[in-house]
Design a protein around this motif. Structure first.
Motif, PDB file in Angstrom:
ATOM      1  N   ILE A 156      14.412  -0.997  -0.141  1.00  0.00           N
ATOM      2  CA  ILE A 156      15.249  -1.913  -0.905  1.00  0.00           C
ATOM      3  C   ILE A 156      16.560  -1.206  -1.255  1.00  0.00           C
ATOM      4  CG2 ILE A 156      15.387  -3.346  -2.965  1.00  0.00           C
ATOM      5  CD1 ILE A 156      12.270  -3.125  -3.033  1.00  0.00           C
ATOM      6  N   SER A 157      17.652  -1.698  -0.695  1.00  0.00           N
ATOM      7  CA  SER A 157      18.983  -1.167  -0.988  1.00  0.00           C
ATOM      8  C   SER A 157      19.997  -2.272  -0.714  1.00  0.00           C
ATOM      9  CB  SER A 157      19.288   0.058  -0.125  1.00  0.00           C
ATOM     10  OG  SER A 157      19.405  -0.320   1.236  1.00  0.00           O
ATOM     11  N   GLU A 158      21.257  -2.005  -1.017  1.00  0.00           N
ATOM     12  CA  GLU A 158      22.294  -2.997  -0.742  1.00  0.00           C
ATOM     13  C   GLU A 158      22.399  -3.260   0.757  1.00  0.00           C
ATOM     14  OE1 GLU A 158      26.072  -2.227  -2.538  1.00  0.00           O
ATOM     15  OE2 GLU A 158      25.154  -1.639  -4.433  1.00  0.00           O
ATOM     16  N   LYS A 159      22.274  -2.211   1.546  1.00  0.00           N
ATOM     17  CA  LYS A 159      22.364  -2.349   2.995  1.00  0.00           C
ATOM     18  C   LYS A 159      21.231  -3.224   3.533  1.00  0.00           C
ATOM     19  CE  LYS A 159      22.402   0.276   7.289  1.00  0.00           C
ATOM     20  NZ  LYS A 159      22.287   1.593   7.914  1.00  0.00           N
ATOM     21  N   THR A 160      20.009  -3.007   3.050  1.00  0.00           N
ATOM     22  CA  THR A 160      18.888  -3.806   3.543  1.00  0.00           C
ATOM     23  C   THR A 160      18.986  -5.254   3.074  1.00  0.00           C
ATOM     24  OG1 THR A 160      17.442  -3.104   1.718  1.00  0.00           O
ATOM     25  CG2 THR A 160      17.343  -1.827   3.758  1.00  0.00           C
ATOM     26  N   MET A 161      19.537  -5.486   1.897  1.00  0.00           N
ATOM     27  CA  MET A 161      19.744  -6.861   1.432  1.00  0.00           C
ATOM     28  C   MET A 161      20.713  -7.596   2.362  1.00  0.00           C
ATOM     29  SD  MET A 161      17.923  -7.560  -1.105  1.00  0.00           S
ATOM     30  CE  MET A 161      16.631  -6.398  -1.282  1.00  0.00           C
ATOM     31  N   LYS A 162      21.758  -6.900   2.758  1.00  0.00           N
ATOM     32  CA  LYS A 162      22.734  -7.485   3.678  1.00  0.00           C
ATOM     33  C   LYS A 162      22.082  -7.791   5.028  1.00  0.00           C
ATOM     34  CE  LYS A 162      27.371  -6.779   5.445  1.00  0.00           C
ATOM     35  NZ  LYS A 162      28.522  -5.908   5.536  1.00  0.00           N
ATOM     36  N   LEU A 163      21.224  -6.889   5.501  1.00  0.00           N
ATOM     37  CA  LEU A 163      20.524  -7.116   6.771  1.00  0.00           C
ATOM     38  C   LEU A 163      19.593  -8.327   6.684  1.00  0.00           C
ATOM     39  CD1 LEU A 163      19.580  -3.472   7.843  1.00  0.00           C
ATOM     40  CD2 LEU A 163      21.230  -4.977   8.950  1.00  0.00           C
ATOM     41  N   ILE A 164      18.927  -8.488   5.549  1.00  0.00           N
ATOM     42  CA  ILE A 164      18.034  -9.635   5.359  1.00  0.00           C
ATOM     43  C   ILE A 164      18.829 -10.931   5.415  1.00  0.00           C
ATOM     44  CG2 ILE A 164      16.578 -10.834   3.675  1.00  0.00           C
ATOM     45  CD1 ILE A 164      15.621  -8.028   2.761  1.00  0.00           C
ATOM     46  N   GLU A 165      19.933 -10.975   4.704  1.00  0.00           N
ATOM     47  CA  GLU A 165      20.727 -12.202   4.601  1.00  0.00           C
ATOM     48  C   GLU A 165      21.471 -12.544   5.891  1.00  0.00           C
ATOM     49  OE1 GLU A 165      23.290 -11.528   1.287  1.00  0.00           O
ATOM     50  OE2 GLU A 165      21.630 -11.461  -0.137  1.00  0.00           O
ATOM     51  N   GLU A 166      22.109 -11.554   6.506  1.00  0.00           N
ATOM     52  CA  GLU A 166      23.005 -11.832   7.622  1.00  0.00           C
ATOM     53  C   GLU A 166      22.366 -11.715   9.002  1.00  0.00           C
ATOM     54  OE1 GLU A 166      26.458  -9.409   7.111  1.00  0.00           O
ATOM     55  OE2 GLU A 166      26.975 -10.326   5.182  1.00  0.00           O
ATOM     56  N   GLU A 167      21.387 -10.816   9.163  1.00  0.00           N
ATOM     57  CA  GLU A 167      20.849 -10.559  10.494  1.00  0.00           C
ATOM     58  C   GLU A 167      19.357 -10.884  10.637  1.00  0.00           C
ATOM     59  OE1 GLU A 167      21.979  -6.788  12.157  1.00  0.00           O
ATOM     60  OE2 GLU A 167      23.811  -6.734  10.968  1.00  0.00           O
ATOM     61  N   ASN A 168      18.748 -11.414   9.593  1.00  0.00           N
ATOM     62  CA  ASN A 168      17.322 -11.770   9.616  1.00  0.00           C
ATOM     63  C   ASN A 168      16.450 -10.555   9.952  1.00  0.00           C
ATOM     64  OD1 ASN A 168      15.396 -13.798   9.152  1.00  0.00           O
ATOM     65  ND2 ASN A 168      15.164 -14.179  11.339  1.00  0.00           N
ATOM     66  N   LYS A 169      16.768  -9.409   9.330  1.00  0.00           N
ATOM     67  CA  LYS A 169      16.046  -8.165   9.581  1.00  0.00           C
ATOM     68  C   LYS A 169      15.354  -7.674   8.316  1.00  0.00           C
ATOM     69  CE  LYS A 169      18.785  -6.135  13.297  1.00  0.00           C
ATOM     70  NZ  LYS A 169      19.561  -4.946  13.707  1.00  0.00           N
ATOM     71  N   LEU A 170      14.215  -7.011   8.509  1.00  0.00           N
ATOM     72  CA  LEU A 170      13.490  -6.341   7.438  1.00  0.00           C
ATOM     73  C   LEU A 170      13.438  -4.849   7.754  1.00  0.00           C
ATOM     74  CD1 LEU A 170      10.502  -8.818   7.173  1.00  0.00           C
ATOM     75  CD2 LEU A 170      12.324  -8.552   5.501  1.00  0.00           C
ATOM     76  N   VAL A 171      13.376  -4.009   6.721  1.00  0.00           N
ATOM     77  CA  VAL A 171      13.328  -2.562   6.914  1.00  0.00           C
ATOM     78  C   VAL A 171      12.157  -2.004   6.109  1.00  0.00           C
ATOM     79  CG1 VAL A 171      14.642  -0.413   6.819  1.00  0.00           C
ATOM     80  CG2 VAL A 171      15.848  -2.583   7.094  1.00  0.00           C
ATOM     81  N   PHE A 172      11.318  -1.208   6.779  1.00  0.00           N
ATOM     82  CA  PHE A 172      10.133  -0.630   6.148  1.00  0.00           C
ATOM     83  C   PHE A 172      10.005   0.840   6.496  1.00  0.00           C
ATOM     84  CE2 PHE A 172       8.876  -5.085   6.804  1.00  0.00           C
ATOM     85  CZ  PHE A 172       8.362  -5.408   5.572  1.00  0.00           C
ATOM     86  N   TYR A 173       9.337   1.589   5.607  1.00  0.00           N
ATOM     87  CA  TYR A 173       8.806   2.899   5.971  1.00  0.00           C
ATOM     88  C   TYR A 173       7.439   2.641   6.574  1.00  0.00           C
ATOM     89  CZ  TYR A 173      12.367   5.414   3.283  1.00  0.00           C
ATOM     90  OH  TYR A 173      13.553   5.914   2.820  1.00  0.00           O
ATOM     91  N   ILE A 174       7.139   3.335   7.670  1.00  0.00           N
ATOM     92  CA  ILE A 174       5.850   3.143   8.335  1.00  0.00           C
ATOM     93  C   ILE A 174       5.175   4.492   8.544  1.00  0.00           C
ATOM     94  CG2 ILE A 174       6.539   1.006   9.474  1.00  0.00           C
ATOM     95  CD1 ILE A 174       6.949   2.622  12.054  1.00  0.00           C
ATOM     96  N   ASP A 175       3.917   4.446   8.966  1.00  0.00           N
ATOM     97  CA  ASP A 175       3.153   5.650   9.275  1.00  0.00           C
ATOM     98  C   ASP A 175       3.786   6.361  10.466  1.00  0.00           C
ATOM     99  OD1 ASP A 175       0.613   6.901  10.871  1.00  0.00           O
ATOM    100  OD2 ASP A 175       0.342   6.988   8.695  1.00  0.00           O
ATOM    101  N   LYS A 176       3.837   7.688  10.418  1.00  0.00           N
ATOM    102  CA  LYS A 176       4.472   8.451  11.503  1.00  0.00           C
ATOM    103  C   LYS A 176       3.761   8.284  12.839  1.00  0.00           C
ATOM    104  CE  LYS A 176       7.093  12.339  10.928  1.00  0.00           C
ATOM    105  NZ  LYS A 176       7.323  13.752  10.686  1.00  0.00           N
ATOM    106  N   LYS A 177       2.480   7.992  12.817  1.00  0.00           N
ATOM    107  CA  LYS A 177       1.713   7.861  14.060  1.00  0.00           C
ATOM    108  C   LYS A 177       1.739   6.438  14.619  1.00  0.00           C
ATOM    109  CE  LYS A 177      -1.385  11.546  12.673  1.00  0.00           C
ATOM    110  NZ  LYS A 177      -2.724  11.881  12.200  1.00  0.00           N
ATOM    111  N   ALA A 178       2.336   5.509  13.893  1.00  0.00           N
ATOM    112  CA  ALA A 178       2.346   4.104  14.310  1.00  0.00           C
ATOM    113  C   ALA A 178       3.289   3.896  15.499  1.00  0.00           C
ATOM    114  CB  ALA A 178       2.767   3.218  13.153  1.00  0.00           C
ATOM    115  N   THR A 179       2.828   3.102  16.460  1.00  0.00           N
ATOM    116  CA  THR A 179       3.653   2.753  17.611  1.00  0.00           C
ATOM    117  C   THR A 179       4.346   1.421  17.341  1.00  0.00           C
ATOM    118  OG1 THR A 179       1.874   1.563  18.706  1.00  0.00           O
ATOM    119  CG2 THR A 179       2.054   3.930  19.166  1.00  0.00           C
ATOM    120  N   LYS A 180       5.270   1.055  18.237  1.00  0.00           N
ATOM    121  CA  LYS A 180       5.959  -0.223  18.081  1.00  0.00           C
ATOM    122  C   LYS A 180       4.974  -1.384  18.183  1.00  0.00           C
ATOM    123  CE  LYS A 180      10.548   1.193  19.481  1.00  0.00           C
ATOM    124  NZ  LYS A 180      11.707   0.931  20.331  1.00  0.00           N
ATOM    125  N   THR A 181       3.983  -1.257  19.050  1.00  0.00           N
ATOM    126  CA  THR A 181       2.961  -2.301  19.187  1.00  0.00           C
ATOM    127  C   THR A 181       2.153  -2.435  17.897  1.00  0.00           C
ATOM    128  OG1 THR A 181       2.811  -1.768  21.537  1.00  0.00           O
ATOM    129  CG2 THR A 181       1.046  -3.106  20.607  1.00  0.00           C
TER     130      THR A 181
END
Length: 86
Positions: free
Chosen positions: A12-37
């Motif tokens: 949660i930051s100003e940059k991520t809020m802008k991404l949510i509103e303008e580009e329909n994107k979400l940003v998360f921290y994920i597990d280091k071993k997690a793959t894109k799938t």
């Protein structure tokens, strides 16, 4: 991997809020071993949303971060509201 193990927390930051509103994107921290799938499956399971595009990176602090662009029929703002970000 279990969906709750893959996605650690939203960023949660100003940059991520802008991404949510303008580009329909979400940003998360994920597990280091997690793959894109793993991330795509976790988003589908947890939020009932389809992923259009996915970019991962490792931060200088050693955390893995993912930028998720949702398909047009899904709203990132709605998911953010359900998470309590908005």
């Amino acid at each position: 991997m279990d969906a709750f193990d893959v996605i650690k927390m939203p960023i949660i930051s100003e940059k991520t809020m802008k991404l949510i509103e303008e580009e329909n994107k979400l940003v998360f921290y994920i597990d280091k071993k997690a793959t894109k799938t793993d991330v795509k499956n976790a988003i589908k399971e947890l939020f009932n949303a389809e992923v259009k595009e996915l970019n991962t990176l490792i931060t200088p602090k050693g955390q893995k971060k993912v930028y998720i662009k949702l398909k047009d029929e899904y709203d990132a703002g709605e998911i953010a509201a359900n998470l309590g970000i908005y």
